[in-house]
Write an enzyme that holds these catalytic residues in place. Structure first.
Site, PDB file in Angstrom:
ATOM      1  CG  ASP A 199     -12.615  -8.386 -21.345  1.00 14.39           C
ATOM      2  OD1 ASP A 199     -11.977  -9.284 -20.782  1.00 14.39           O
ATOM      3  OD2 ASP A 199     -13.367  -8.470 -21.874  1.00 14.39           O
ATOM      4  CG  HIS A 237      -2.132   1.192   1.004  1.00 11.51           C
ATOM      5  ND1 HIS A 237      -2.353   1.846  -0.027  1.00 11.51           N
ATOM      6  CD2 HIS A 237      -3.637   0.137   1.305  1.00 11.51           C
ATOM      7  CE1 HIS A 237      -3.859   2.621   0.229  1.00 11.51           C
ATOM      8  NE2 HIS A 237      -4.561   1.100   1.034  1.00 11.51           N
TER       9      HIS A 237
END
Length: 472
Positions: free
Chosen positions: A411, A179
């Site tokens: 995708d 992070h």
């Protein structure tokens, strides 16, 4: 919902190959140093890394995948790292008074593992059946261990990727990342960029902004946060990425709220406000979803031993992109951390009372509005959030991710994910995302429950939603 739980303790994953992938040679100036902003520094105090998994359908053999798909995944990742080189760099953590930063040098790479699952059925993993909270852990790559230089400087790798093949069924992509480098918004920008390059969808590509100078720091927060980091034991940084939270007594479930659910919740809160002569500061899908699941989680735990006067907490994050932090507006393409933290406190008696959802929505909405209008004030809390989690964490429910990240739009050319989840789910964490089926659902909510709590939680949730309609 049936209470049968999928158990994946016996999942076997066999590593096929391990690669090192970096930007194309000469594509990134070397060396390139990226400073950490005050948004980034606090995460040096958080040894837990972020882990996200994507499952895709691909009904072809392992050989076909290795010959036709894998080369494209690696090549497109390399091209993507030209613009997101932070992930193949090192987080440099020198001795005081030198400041931590991100450093890319020519030849720097990230670890890319290819594995095969020989015992787990992909259809079961992506189903709505309750699953062990540990069911995805076998697919998580370990980050390489930090290296210590002679002068004590630590070099910390920020990302590792594992692709796991389910022969004749599909594959999973699991990413383990620090992070310190980026928040969820920036991470999913990277993922969609990689997916677009892989699927030859150049019209979907949006370049990231790396300009850290736009993050102004008039209150000197970075220096304050650095003192906290320097005072932390350096040993804790040596285990970064090696800890996956385990809780074998809990299962993970995903609930879908429809548009009718959300609209009814908003109408309920709005009507209550009108009746009480109140004006809610901020009423959104996020606010009513958090309110509903916070109340349900607290009612699940309620028994004769609980203290109705104790304060309970909800912790969540707000993205400051497209907002003015100082004189400049931070663009939506900014790559780095850009989150402020908010904590809401309410007495248990109010949450479990007749107006629990309403009370929660008022408090959460007010905090969101405060965070939107005074982000610097909320940013000052970043230095204490992780210590607060350690001290009151058992009474704090944390919210992870957001439906605005559009995880199901990732995708790679073989269709949208069959499932995408936060791996590090536990009993004090609730995850939010967009829906796989956008025709029926508006938001997916992931929770971790005790094995014996599933039926009770379902009953509480159904009753709360039914009461909202009755009160309409």
């Amino acid at each position: 919902m049936e209470n049968k739980v999928m158990n994946h303790d016996d999942t076997v994953v066999k590593v096929i190959e391990q690669f090192q992938v970096g930007p194309p040679p000469g594509s990134v100036p070397s060396p390139t140093s990226i400073s950490l902003s005050f948004f980034d520094v606090p995460y040096l105090c958080m040894p837990i890394t972020c882990k996200r998994i994507f499952f895709y359908e691909f009904p072809y053999s392992k050989t076909h995948f290795l010959q036709k798909v894998l080369p494209n995944l690696k090549q497109s990742l390399s091209l993507t790292l030209k613009h997101f080189f932070h992930f193949s760099s090192n987080i440099v953590f020198p001795q005081k008074p030198q400041t931590p930063h991100i450093l890319y040098s020519e030849g720097d790479t990230l670890t890319f593992i290819v594995a095969e699952s020989t015992t787990t059925n992909l259809d079961n993993l992506v189903s709505d059946t309750p699953k062990d909270v540990t069911c995805f852990h076998a697919f998580v790559p370990m980050l390489p261990s930090p290296r210590a230089l002679e002068d004590g400087t630590l070099l910390i790798p920020p990302m590792a990727i594992q692709v796991t093949i389910f022969p004749n069924s599909g594959f999973a992509i699991c990413i383990n990342f620090s992070h310190v480098v980026v928040d969820g918004k920036g991470f999913h920008h990277f993922m969609k960029f990689w997916a677009s390059v892989c699927g030859s969808k150049e019209n979907n590509i949006v370049l990231p902004s790396h300009d850290r100078d736009m993050i102004e720091d008039p209150n000197g927060l970075k220096a304050i946060f650095l003192e906290t980091v320097w005072n932390s034991p350096r040993e804790r940084f040596m285990s970064l990425g090696h800890n996956v939270l385990s809780d074998n007594n809990h299962v993970r479930l995903t609930f879908v709220l429809t548009r009718d659910h959300v609209d009814n919740l908003k109408k309920y809160v709005s009507t209550k406000c009108q009746r009480h002569g109140l004006e809610i500061s901020h009423l959104s899908t996020f606010v009513v979803t958090c309110s509903l699941f916070w109340v349900c989680k607290i009612k699940l735990e309620q028994d004769i031993k609980t203290n109705d006067d104790e304060e309970l907490y909800l912790c969540f994050w707000l993205d400051c992109r497209t907002r003015n932090i100082g004189e400049l507006e931070i663009p939506s393409t900014y790559f780095g951390n850009c989150l402020v933290n908010g904590i809401v406190a309410i007495k248990r008696s109010k949450l479990v009372g007749q107006n629990g959802i309403f009370e929660a929505a008022i408090a959460i909405g007010s905090k969101v509005r405060e965070m939107q209008s005074e982000p610097y004030k909320c940013a000052e809390r970043l230095k204490s959030i992780f210590s607060e989690v350690a001290t009151i964490g058992h009474r704090m429910l944390r919210i992870a991710s957001s439906p605005k990240l559009d995880v199901y739009e990732t995708d790679f050319g073989w269709g949208k994910p069959k499932l995408s989840e936060v791996v590090h789910l536990h009993s004090q964490l609730v995850s939010l995302s967009d829906c796989r089926d956008k025709e029926d659902g508006i938001i997916e909510v992931g929770v971790a429950l005790g094995r014996t709590q599933i039926h009770k939680f379902n009953t509480i949730l159904e009753e709360e939603l039914a009461n909202i309609v009755v009160c309409d």
